[in-house]
Design an enzyme around this catalytic site. Structure first.
Site, PDB file in Angstrom:
ATOM      1  CE  LYS A   1      -2.692   0.939   3.569  1.00  0.00           C
ATOM      2  NZ  LYS A   1      -3.830   1.191   4.487  1.00  0.00           N
ATOM      3  CB  SER A   2       3.846   2.251   1.958  1.00  0.00           C
ATOM      4  OG  SER A   2       3.295   2.119   3.246  1.00  0.00           O
TER       5      SER A   2
ATOM      6  NE  ARG B   1      -5.157   7.671  11.111  1.00  0.00           N
ATOM      7  CZ  ARG B   1      -4.523   6.899  10.226  1.00  0.00           C
ATOM      8  NH1 ARG B   1      -5.192   6.386   9.209  1.00  0.00           N
ATOM      9  NH2 ARG B   1      -3.246   6.653  10.366  1.00  0.00           N
TER      10      ARG B   1
ATOM     11  CB  SER C   1       5.398  10.055  11.506  1.00  0.00           C
ATOM     12  OG  SER C   1       4.423  10.086  10.477  1.00  0.00           O
TER      13      SER C   1
ATOM     14  CD  GLN D   1       0.754   8.106   7.403  1.00  0.00           C
ATOM     15  OE1 GLN D   1       0.162   8.995   8.024  1.00  0.00           O
ATOM     16  NE2 GLN D   1       0.232   6.908   7.223  1.00  0.00           N
TER      17      GLN D   1
ATOM     18  CG  ASP E   1       0.621  -0.137   9.551  1.00  0.00           C
ATOM     19  OD1 ASP E   1       0.059   0.590  10.399  1.00  0.00           O
ATOM     20  OD2 ASP E   1       1.039   0.293   8.468  1.00  0.00           O
TER      21      ASP E   1
ATOM     22  CE  LYS F   1       0.125   3.423  12.434  1.00  0.00           C
ATOM     23  NZ  LYS F   1       0.647   3.742  11.098  1.00  0.00           N
TER      24      LYS F   1
ATOM     25  NE  ARG G   1      -4.673  -0.310  13.193  1.00  0.00           N
ATOM     26  CZ  ARG G   1      -4.060  -0.102  12.051  1.00  0.00           C
ATOM     27  NH1 ARG G   1      -2.733  -0.028  12.021  1.00  0.00           N
ATOM     28  NH2 ARG G   1      -4.739   0.010  10.926  1.00  0.00           N
TER      29      ARG G   1
ATOM     30  NE  ARG H   1      -2.475  -2.094   8.524  1.00  0.00           N
ATOM     31  CZ  ARG H   1      -2.221  -2.530   7.300  1.00  0.00           C
ATOM     32  NH1 ARG H   1      -2.359  -3.814   7.031  1.00  0.00           N
ATOM     33  NH2 ARG H   1      -1.850  -1.700   6.345  1.00  0.00           N
TER      34      ARG H   1
END
Length: 439
Positions: free
Chosen positions: A23-24, A124, A168, A170, A321, A348, A352, A396
């Protein structure tokens, strides 16, 4: 509409499958292909809902994206300066990666873009991205640092040096993408190393990027602005985060042997495999190779009796993840597994950390949270099960407890499996094809 699913104890898992594309890497391939000059061809793209949001956004920004008869994605890029102002709100669905990276990309373009997402994404935190991008000249209007928000890109973005306050990938990636539009060199310093797909792909497309090791063990990643990115051919490896689910499922069912093909083994993504091997897992790497700067192999996984270990906090970025899947394995292992430094799990798609602990407790496992550490007290036997798990719209969490249901003594039901399609389209069909019993 919610899609409840029930997972029942299965026999041995057998077969060979290719998990969905990473996905990334898929997100980044579409974005960089869209701002490159010329044609980019992407094979193995994850065609989940998250990535399709990125495809829709790049089309809205002016890139021509289509799929050929063989399933490859063809991107005709518009160049870094060719992006156009969107005529509608950009819907990121459930994807924090798409939202944060695209904010970075558009922070350097002199027009206004508006972002929204589903109910989960709108909870988020985006402040961690807004802060450095504002320093680069972008102007944000947000809902207390959350979606929905708008960003007006800087006419002349400022190159900055920014030390990440949190580990991070991201945030790092958003700054580097914004730096492409700036004059000069934009530098990101990270003290805890995170996945480096953006760096690998920027180089692959022709950007000038240097990485300098600091005396304290940190890294300084520097990108030179205004590069001439050129279209490339990309083969996306299978996502190690998705491979985690059939892998753990095979480890937990006696007699299982499963081959997972074409799995990405980027060292900053392979923490789960290292951890499971330390717990006694039988995982062999075969057919090792490299695709677009990323190491790839086929994984042969066999049933194994697992033992509890302590997982150090410095491993968290390489498997952030995968902790829900690891926690499921720990619940079936002998002895105590302590997973350290999991604070990032709280922000997340859901909290989680809390959801995993609550779900395992409902299944009959003994679990504790101490600060940012998750502790699972394994008995060497799968827990009872016989419960329903509230997934909080988290793909997930849903997949992890469906895996546990295949080993638990009694069935496990999840309240909604519809969000699994964000990252793993065809999950139930693939898992049942290997021998699980999900309905």
């Amino acid at each position: 509409m919610p899609q409840p699913l029930i997972s029942r104890q299965s026999g041995a898992l057998k077969g060979a499958v290719t998990p969905p594309g990473d996905k990334s890497i898929s997100h980044r391939a579409i974005m960089l292909g869209g701002i490159a000059s010329g044609q980019t061809t992407v094979r193995g793209l994850l065609e989940g809902e998250d990535v399709l949001c990125t495809v829709a956004t790049l089309r809205e920004l002016g890139a021509a994206i289509s799929q050929d008869k063989a399933g490859a994605w063809i991107i005709k890029g518009v160049g870094l300066d060719g992006l156009r102002a969107p005529k509608q709100v950009l819907d990121m669905g459930n994807s924090g990666t798409a939202a944060r990276l695209l904010m970075g990309l558009l922070s350097g373009r002199p027009f206004t873009s508006s972002f929204t997402g589903d109910a989960s994404l709108c909870k988020r935190p985006m402040g961690r991205v807004i802060t450095p991008l504002t320093q680069m000249g972008a102007i944000f209007k947000s809902n207390d640092g959350k979606l929905p928000l708008s960003v007006t890109g800087a006419t002349k973005p400022t190159a900055i040096t920014y030390k990440l306050p949190v580990a991070s990938a991201q945030v790092k990636s958003a700054i580097l993408l914004a730096g492409l539009s700036a004059d000069g060199i934009t530098t990101v310093i990270e003290t805890m190393l995170t996945r480096d797909h953006t760096e690998n792909m920027l180089r692959h497309f022709g950007a000038t990027l240097t990485i300098t090791k600091q005396a304290d063990g940190s890294e300084a990643i520097a990108v030179t602005g205004k590069p001439n990115l050129k279209g490339q051919n990309i083969i996306v490896p299978a996502d190690p985060s998705s491979a985690a689910f059939p892998l753990v499922a095979a480890l937990l069912r006696p007699g299982s042997q499963v081959t997972l093909k074409n799995v990405g083994l980027n060292p900053r993504r392979a923490g789960l495999f290292e951890t499971l091997r330390e717990m006694g897992a039988k995982i062999a790497y075969t057919n090792k190779r490299e695709e677009a700067g990323e190491p790839v192999a086929d994984l042969v996984v066999e049933y194994a009796s697992l033992k509890g270990i302590t997982v150090p906090a410095n491993r968290a970025p390489s498997m952030i993840d995968e902790y829900p899947a690891l926690a499921v394995a720990a619940a079936c292992a002998s002895g105590t597994t302590r997973m350290c430094g999991l604070g990032e799990l709280r922000v997340k798609e859901s909290d989680r950390l809390a959801l995993v602990a609550d779900g395992l407790t409902r299944c009959g496992a003994k679990v504790a949270i101490e600060g940012d550490d998750l502790i699972v007290f394994g008995t060497g036997m799968p827990p009872l099960g016989n419960t329903q798990i509230e997934t909080a719209m988290d793909h997930r969490i849903a997949m992890s407890f469906l895996v546990l249901g295949g080993a638990a003594q009694q069935p496990i039901r999840i309240d909604d499996g519809s969000f699994i399609a964000t990252s793993f389209p065809g999950f139930v069909e693939m898992m049942n094809g290997l021998g699980t019993n999900i309905s």
